[in-house]
Write an enzyme that holds these catalytic residues in place. Structure first.
Site, mmCIF file in Angstrom:
data_model
loop_
_atom_site.group_PDB
_atom_site.id
_atom_site.type_symbol
_atom_site.label_atom_id
_atom_site.label_comp_id
_atom_site.label_asym_id
_atom_site.label_seq_id
_atom_site.Cartn_x
_atom_site.Cartn_y
_atom_site.Cartn_z
ATOM 1 C CB ILE A 40 10.724 6.327 -0.213
ATOM 2 C CG1 ILE A 40 11.611 7.035 -1.202
ATOM 3 C CG2 ILE A 40 11.095 6.628 1.229
ATOM 4 C CD1 ILE A 40 11.448 8.547 -1.184
ATOM 5 C CG ASN A 97 4.426 1.514 13.030
ATOM 6 O OD1 ASN A 97 4.388 0.515 13.735
ATOM 7 N ND2 ASN A 97 5.281 1.655 12.031
ATOM 8 C CD GLU A 105 10.310 7.684 11.130
ATOM 9 O OE1 GLU A 105 10.364 7.463 9.902
ATOM 10 O OE2 GLU A 105 11.299 7.778 11.876
ATOM 11 C CB VAL A 106 4.102 9.675 7.636
ATOM 12 C CG1 VAL A 106 3.284 10.586 6.735
ATOM 13 C CG2 VAL A 106 5.525 9.523 7.103
ATOM 14 C CG HIS A 110 1.512 5.172 6.931
ATOM 15 N ND1 HIS A 110 1.400 6.323 7.682
ATOM 16 C CD2 HIS A 110 2.623 4.544 7.382
ATOM 17 C CE1 HIS A 110 2.409 6.401 8.530
ATOM 18 N NE2 HIS A 110 3.160 5.328 8.384
ATOM 19 C CG HIS A 112 4.124 -0.070 6.897
ATOM 20 N ND1 HIS A 112 5.279 0.492 6.413
ATOM 21 C CD2 HIS A 112 3.723 0.745 7.918
ATOM 22 C CE1 HIS A 112 5.574 1.588 7.106
ATOM 23 N NE2 HIS A 112 4.647 1.763 8.025
HETATM 24 P P1 AMP Z 1 5.858 4.838 9.840
HETATM 25 O O1 AMP Z 1 7.115 4.706 10.656
HETATM 26 O O2 AMP Z 1 4.893 3.698 10.088
HETATM 27 O O3 AMP Z 1 5.216 6.198 10.003
HETATM 28 O O4 AMP Z 1 6.291 4.648 8.331
HETATM 29 C C1 AMP Z 1 6.519 5.709 7.446
HETATM 30 C C2 AMP Z 1 7.005 5.099 6.150
HETATM 31 O O5 AMP Z 1 6.879 6.059 5.122
HETATM 32 C C3 AMP Z 1 8.455 4.634 6.173
HETATM 33 O O6 AMP Z 1 8.502 3.240 5.839
HETATM 34 C C4 AMP Z 1 9.111 5.502 5.087
HETATM 35 O O7 AMP Z 1 10.122 4.818 4.378
HETATM 36 C C5 AMP Z 1 7.930 5.861 4.214
HETATM 37 N N1 AMP Z 1 8.060 7.092 3.441
HETATM 38 C C6 AMP Z 1 8.417 8.313 3.875
HETATM 39 N N2 AMP Z 1 8.391 9.216 2.876
HETATM 40 C C7 AMP Z 1 7.990 8.544 1.773
HETATM 41 C C8 AMP Z 1 7.759 8.907 0.418
HETATM 42 N N3 AMP Z 1 7.943 10.160 -0.014
HETATM 43 N N4 AMP Z 1 7.357 7.943 -0.448
HETATM 44 C C9 AMP Z 1 7.185 6.673 -0.030
HETATM 45 N N5 AMP Z 1 7.366 6.272 1.239
HETATM 46 C C10 AMP Z 1 7.780 7.179 2.124
#
Ligand code: AMP
Length: 126
Positions: A40, A97, A105-106, A110, A112
């Site tokens: 996003i 990460n 953060e999530v 995931h 990238h």
């Molecule tokens: P990380 O810091 O490795 O956890 O990366 C989390 C990533 O998720 C970041 O690059 C955000 O921009 C991405 N992100 C968060 N919410 C969404 C969403 N709803 N759709 C797509 N990407 C997202």
């Protein structure tokens, strides 16, 4: 906020909601093991996230606890997404990460995929 990668899986995280179809996403690829969608907030011309369908907090959780079939399916999906997007030449970068210092953060694994420009040194300098 960065997350604790050793915390239990939280099924209210945003990627769990995307997997359940509760939040929209721009899907690039989907199969039995993985979903790939556009980030996003892209950090490169191509910035795709690939997530496993299973509930894993991080690469650490996934690599320790996922069955072989899910690991193989996920890793093949990551490669396929990059290949089908035409990124093998001139190249791409993978990043996963894990935890606080890496700024995860999530709390759902995931990977990238970054591409589309020269990506510079491996890590930003402080
Ligand atoms: P990380 O810091 O490795 O956890 O990366 C989390 C990533 O998720 C970041 O690059 C955000 O921009 C991405 N992100 C968060 N919410 C969404 C969403 N709803 N759709 C797509 N990407 C997202």
């Amino acid at each position: 906020m960065p997350i604790d990668a050793t915390a239990p899986y939280d099924d209210q995280n945003i990627f769990a909601k995307i997997l359940r179809g509760e939040i929209p996403n721009k899907t690039v690829y989907e199969d039995e093991y993985a979903l790939a969608f556009h980030d996003i907030n892209p950090q490169a011309p191509h910035h795709i996230l690939v997530i496993p369908k299973g509930a894993y907090v991080s690469w650490d959780d996934f690599s320790a606890n996922a069955p072989e079939t899910e690991i193989a399916g996920f890793i093949r999906a990551v490669g396929k997404v990059a290949r089908e997007a035409g990124l093998v030449e001139p190249g791409y970068r993978l990043l996963a990460n894990v935890g606080m210092d890496a700024h995860q953060e999530v709390p759902h694994l995931h990977v990238h995929i970054f591409a589309g420009r020269k990506l510079g040194p491996m890590l930003a300098q402080d």
